[in-house]
Design an enzyme around this catalytic site. Structure first.
Site, PDB file in Angstrom:
ATOM      1  CG  ASP A  72      -2.802 -25.316  26.678  1.00  0.00           C
ATOM      2  OD1 ASP A  72      -2.082 -26.129  27.270  1.00  0.00           O
ATOM      3  OD2 ASP A  72      -4.147 -25.327  26.893  1.00  0.00           O
ATOM      4  CE  LYS A  74      -1.132 -30.322  31.095  1.00  0.00           C
ATOM      5  NZ  LYS A  74      -1.831 -29.869  32.534  1.00  0.00           N
ATOM      6  CG  PHE A  96      11.116 -28.928  30.603  1.00  0.00           C
ATOM      7  CD1 PHE A  96      10.960 -27.662  31.405  1.00  0.00           C
ATOM      8  CD2 PHE A  96      10.351 -29.012  29.469  1.00  0.00           C
ATOM      9  CE1 PHE A  96      10.227 -26.717  31.134  1.00  0.00           C
ATOM     10  CE2 PHE A  96       9.501 -27.977  29.282  1.00  0.00           C
ATOM     11  CZ  PHE A  96       9.445 -27.007  29.713  1.00  0.00           C
ATOM     12  NE  ARG A 103       6.710 -36.985  31.691  1.00  0.00           N
ATOM     13  CZ  ARG A 103       8.153 -37.125  32.100  1.00  0.00           C
ATOM     14  NH1 ARG A 103       8.831 -38.205  32.031  1.00  0.00           N
ATOM     15  NH2 ARG A 103       8.524 -35.854  32.891  1.00  0.00           N
ATOM     16  CG  ASP A 168      22.037 -22.888  38.495  1.00  0.00           C
ATOM     17  OD1 ASP A 168      21.408 -23.816  37.975  1.00  0.00           O
ATOM     18  OD2 ASP A 168      21.589 -22.512  39.514  1.00  0.00           O
TER      19      ASP A 168
END
Length: 394
Positions: A72, A74, A96, A103, A168
């Protein structure tokens, strides 16, 4: 071959997981970092292809030989876990959107300072900066904007993407190649580097031949008779037989005159085979339409004509050369049962790397990774309970 190399993977969809799977196949320890809900490809599969236990075929095809760590990001405690993991890693791979890792506090500058030997590989749609930086990057979008779709098909058909996510996959291979080059360079310098691969570059690289013709002044035209390249001489492309199709490639007009017993081809002359390619292709098509596929295969094989059958996927799986090459491999999955996937595409001393570990359950490596990083039983239990709580709240 990469035994002892630790790769931390922040990847999802296809480009990233395929790149890290290539590294894992040849021995790297790949730790796939996932959110409490799991990576996107665990719950998505193109044609809704799910095996027993709601197991995504899309997940199974790109995540063998890797380990799953659920975190997690965060939660500061979990961010600390990731930073400890990266501090001891050789490679980090992320797919990403540009800016997302910064960030999260996991951008190149910070992690290079934390671990100067780290190879940091960023996989994206268009690159880390530029006017398209924030656009969504997806295979068929790149086939379109790179010119690949407009170069495919006959003159009377609309632009046509190919039937597979080849951009890809090529970007994944280029990413893995870049990582290996950077690892080799680190052996000399002792310092890691930032490696970037993106779908746009991959789509252009796939067209190395036609794009280089174009930028040097040779403008090709899509063929009305179905020649599959704007730049190639006839006969070239897919031709209908009386009961199917065959593909011809790069055969001289002298060869066609002899094999088809038609002196017209020799009269055209090799030096005019591009100029008169529509006529040549149409003449070949007339001949091939008169006999069944098997007739032409036997005739062309005897005369060493360059040809191939137009196979369906069923034909491909049953093809004797594909089977001889052991191009597919199987493994047993506790929920999905027997699973068949494409094998690693390269052999080493005649052997393809196998499946050491099946695609992992979500968070299967959490306890082991945490203990390896020095967390005691109480700390492991606390961190694990926070993940379970986040998962339950979704």
């Amino acid at each position: 071959m990469l035994s002892g190399v630790r790769v931390v993977s922040f990847t999802h969809f296809l480009q990233g997981p395929s790149a890290t799977q290539l590294l894992a196949d040849v021995g790297a320890e790949v730790i796939k970092v996932e959110p409490p809900s799991g990576a996107f490809e665990r719950t998505w599969s193109g044609p809704d292809a799910f095996l027993e236990g709601d197991t995504s075929v899309f997940f199974l095809l790109g995540n063998r030989n890797v380990r799953s760590l659920t975190v997690d990001l965060k939660d500061p405690a979990w961010l600390e876990v990731v930073l400890k993991l990266v501090a001891e890693a050789d490679v980090l791979v992320e797919s990403f959107r540009p800016g997302a890792m910064d960030r999260l506090g996991l951008g190149w500058s910070r992690l290079h300072e934390l671990n100067p030997r780290l190879i940091y590989c960023s996989l994206s749609g268009y690159g880390s900066d530029g006017p398209y930086r924030d656009r969504p990057g997806q295979d068929v979008l790149l086939q379109s904007m790179s010119g690949l779709a407009s170069a495919t098909g006959s003159a009377s058909t609309p632009p046509t993407p190919v039937g597979a996510s080849l951009v890809d996959q090529h970007a994944a291979v280029l990413g893995a190649f870049g990582i290996l080059a950077a690892l080799h360079g680190r052996e000399r310098s002792g310092v890691g580097s930032l490696v970037e691969s993106n779908l746009l570059n991959a789509a252009l690289d796939l067209q190395i031949e036609p794009l280089n013709y174009f930028v040097n002044g040779f403008t090709g035209i899509r063929s009305e008779s179905g020649i599959s390249s704007p730049y190639y001489k006839a006969p070239y492309g897919v031709f209908a037989t009386s009961d199917g199709h065959l593909t011809l490639s790069l055969n001289s007009l002298e060869t066609m005159a002899a094999v088809l017993e038609d002196p017209w081809f020799a009269e055209v002359g090799e030096h005019r085979s591009y100029e008169r390619r529509e006529e040549v292709n149409e003449r070949v098509a007339q001949h091939l339409s008169q006999q069944p596929t098997d007739h032409w295969e036997q005739l062309f094989a005897r005369h060493r004509v360059w040809f191939a059958p137009v196979n369906t996927y069923g034909d491909v799986v049953a093809d004797p050369q594909v089977r001889h090459n052991k191009s597919f491999t199987t493994f047993e999955h506790p929920e999905a049962g027997t699973v068949t996937v494409l094998a690693h595409p390269v052999t080493y001393d005649g052997v393809r790397p196998g499946v050491r570990h099946i695609p992992p359950d979500l968070g299967a490596a959490n306890e082991d990774v945490l203990r390896t990083l020095g967390y005691d039983s109480d700390q492991v239990e606390l961190l694990q309970s926070s993940i379970l709580s986040r998962r339950a709240s979704r």
